[in-house]
Write a protein that holds these residues in place. Sequence first.
Motif, PDB file in Angstrom:
ATOM      1  N   VAL A 105     -32.054  19.387   7.613  1.00  0.00           N
ATOM      2  CA  VAL A 105     -31.938  18.495   6.490  1.00  0.00           C
ATOM      3  C   VAL A 105     -32.938  17.228   6.298  1.00  0.00           C
ATOM      4  N   ARG A 106     -33.735  17.195   5.278  1.00  0.00           N
ATOM      5  CA  ARG A 106     -34.397  15.982   5.257  1.00  0.00           C
ATOM      6  C   ARG A 106     -33.906  14.944   4.421  1.00  0.00           C
ATOM      7  N   ALA A 107     -32.993  15.004   3.472  1.00  0.00           N
ATOM      8  CA  ALA A 107     -32.231  14.263   2.881  1.00  0.00           C
ATOM      9  C   ALA A 107     -31.171  14.619   2.107  1.00  0.00           C
ATOM     10  N   LEU A 108     -29.936  13.760   2.120  1.00  0.00           N
ATOM     11  CA  LEU A 108     -28.690  14.367   1.318  1.00  0.00           C
ATOM     12  C   LEU A 108     -28.303  13.398   0.118  1.00  0.00           C
ATOM     13  N   SER A 109     -28.162  13.553  -0.804  1.00  0.00           N
ATOM     14  CA  SER A 109     -27.705  12.912  -2.066  1.00  0.00           C
ATOM     15  C   SER A 109     -26.229  13.161  -2.345  1.00  0.00           C
ATOM     16  N   LEU A 110     -25.283  12.445  -2.257  1.00  0.00           N
ATOM     17  CA  LEU A 110     -24.027  12.695  -2.708  1.00  0.00           C
ATOM     18  C   LEU A 110     -23.584  11.919  -4.004  1.00  0.00           C
ATOM     19  N   HIS A 111     -23.093  12.584  -5.111  1.00  0.00           N
ATOM     20  CA  HIS A 111     -22.699  12.116  -6.332  1.00  0.00           C
ATOM     21  C   HIS A 111     -21.172  12.150  -6.460  1.00  0.00           C
ATOM     22  N   ALA A 112     -20.436  11.018  -6.566  1.00  0.00           N
ATOM     23  CA  ALA A 112     -19.039  10.955  -6.562  1.00  0.00           C
ATOM     24  C   ALA A 112     -18.400  11.965  -5.792  1.00  0.00           C
ATOM     25  N   SER A 113     -18.744  12.020  -4.355  1.00  0.00           N
ATOM     26  CA  SER A 113     -18.296  12.923  -3.361  1.00  0.00           C
ATOM     27  C   SER A 113     -16.841  13.169  -3.255  1.00  0.00           C
ATOM     28  N   VAL A 131     -32.632   9.871  -7.409  1.00  0.00           N
ATOM     29  CA  VAL A 131     -32.662  10.723  -6.429  1.00  0.00           C
ATOM     30  C   VAL A 131     -34.005  11.137  -6.132  1.00  0.00           C
ATOM     31  N   LEU A 132     -34.828  11.483  -7.146  1.00  0.00           N
ATOM     32  CA  LEU A 132     -36.310  11.585  -6.961  1.00  0.00           C
ATOM     33  C   LEU A 132     -36.831  10.356  -5.733  1.00  0.00           C
ATOM     34  N   LYS A 133     -36.593   9.157  -6.347  1.00  0.00           N
ATOM     35  CA  LYS A 133     -37.166   7.921  -5.682  1.00  0.00           C
ATOM     36  C   LYS A 133     -36.578   8.107  -4.166  1.00  0.00           C
ATOM     37  N   PHE A 134     -35.297   8.230  -3.880  1.00  0.00           N
ATOM     38  CA  PHE A 134     -34.793   8.195  -2.576  1.00  0.00           C
ATOM     39  C   PHE A 134     -35.365   9.396  -1.826  1.00  0.00           C
ATOM     40  N   PHE A 135     -35.474  10.724  -2.301  1.00  0.00           N
ATOM     41  CA  PHE A 135     -36.231  11.685  -1.533  1.00  0.00           C
ATOM     42  C   PHE A 135     -37.446  11.372  -1.243  1.00  0.00           C
ATOM     43  N   ALA A 136     -38.517  10.822  -2.330  1.00  0.00           N
ATOM     44  CA  ALA A 136     -39.576  10.411  -1.943  1.00  0.00           C
ATOM     45  C   ALA A 136     -39.751   9.250  -0.735  1.00  0.00           C
ATOM     46  N   SER A 137     -38.815   8.637  -0.410  1.00  0.00           N
ATOM     47  CA  SER A 137     -38.808   7.445   0.378  1.00  0.00           C
ATOM     48  C   SER A 137     -38.438   7.856   2.046  1.00  0.00           C
ATOM     49  N   THR A 138     -37.922   9.252   1.899  1.00  0.00           N
ATOM     50  CA  THR A 138     -37.309   9.615   3.223  1.00  0.00           C
ATOM     51  C   THR A 138     -38.473  10.189   4.031  1.00  0.00           C
ATOM     52  N   ARG A 139     -38.453  10.420   5.422  1.00  0.00           N
ATOM     53  CA  ARG A 139     -39.379  10.753   6.322  1.00  0.00           C
ATOM     54  C   ARG A 139     -39.634  12.268   5.689  1.00  0.00           C
ATOM     55  N   LYS A 140     -41.002  12.713   6.254  1.00  0.00           N
ATOM     56  CA  LYS A 140     -41.467  14.058   5.776  1.00  0.00           C
ATOM     57  C   LYS A 140     -40.576  15.127   6.564  1.00  0.00           C
TER      58      LYS A 140
END
Length: 323
Positions: A157-165, A310-319
């Motif tokens: 998993v590179r990153a996880l975005s939870l929406h009203a989980s 979400v796009l900004k968050f994904f871009a900010s995470t480690r590769k």
Amino acid sequence: MKRFLTIFAVCLLLLNLWAITQAWHNSEDRLLDASARKEFAGSFVRTSMGTTRYILEGPENAPLVLFVGGLTTEAVEYFDKAASAFREAGYRTLRYDLFGRGGSDRSDAFDYDQATYARQIDELLAALKIDGPIYLIGPSLGGGISAYWAAAHPGRVRALSLHASAGYAPASEPIVSLLKVPVLGRYLFWLQQDRLTLGRVGAHFATPQESAVDLVQDGIRRSALFKGYREALFRTITNFGATNLEPTFTRLAATAVPVQILWGKEDQILSVDGAQKINAWLGGRAEVALLPNVGHMAMLEAGDRSIPLVLKFFASTRKDPAR
């Protein structure tokens, strides 16, 4: 005489419950077979668990975003616009229907618990030969599923975005407890099934969203045509444990998976209080964004605000994937 009347009343009640149960099953009058699946867009893959409908799009070498659907929805259609936005941003996208919904199999062999849905992801990715690290987006029930899978596979998993989980709904715990009572639970669910599905769609939005409501309702109506849909919802509600997923998020907290939490401030389905509660279970390390004038379905109601976050968050995470 009094005893006779009591026994007679109990027999009538049991007969009524039996009749309702039969009506429940008979209202789903179609089998989801190869012929019926021609009515669905996308592709189908057969694994050891059953058949899953999916759409995989975008360059093969692009980073993959996996969209995980909610309790009642056909996820392939639900994520259509969102997936398009992510592909425009350079991602490959994979959306699929959870077992019990849309064009994916229903089965009495499924418990429809966290393990069922996690294994569906395992087998789908294996069948499509996707073994690299991925991004995950999970709204509502999909958030609980995504968190469970990410905790089990942090290296993928590179990153996880939870929406009203799903994961924190103490007000619903007494209701779920009642649904677990034999016979009575199914009767109560039968009484409330329309309100839980079609009757509550409008409540998922803070502002009028006619086209989004139509999209969700059309998917629910189509899913409900096929045998096993209501049983999948019932077993998910009673077996998944969505009202309290503290153990799942605590396990996720022990990993290095980057996590984002998005929540509409006007969510009438799952209280916005869940954002801080889930983040506390994650050790306070999630990136939290609360969206004003947004309800439960942020990507449908406010895609212009939620998707860039979400796009900004994904871009900010480690590769590299988290360890």
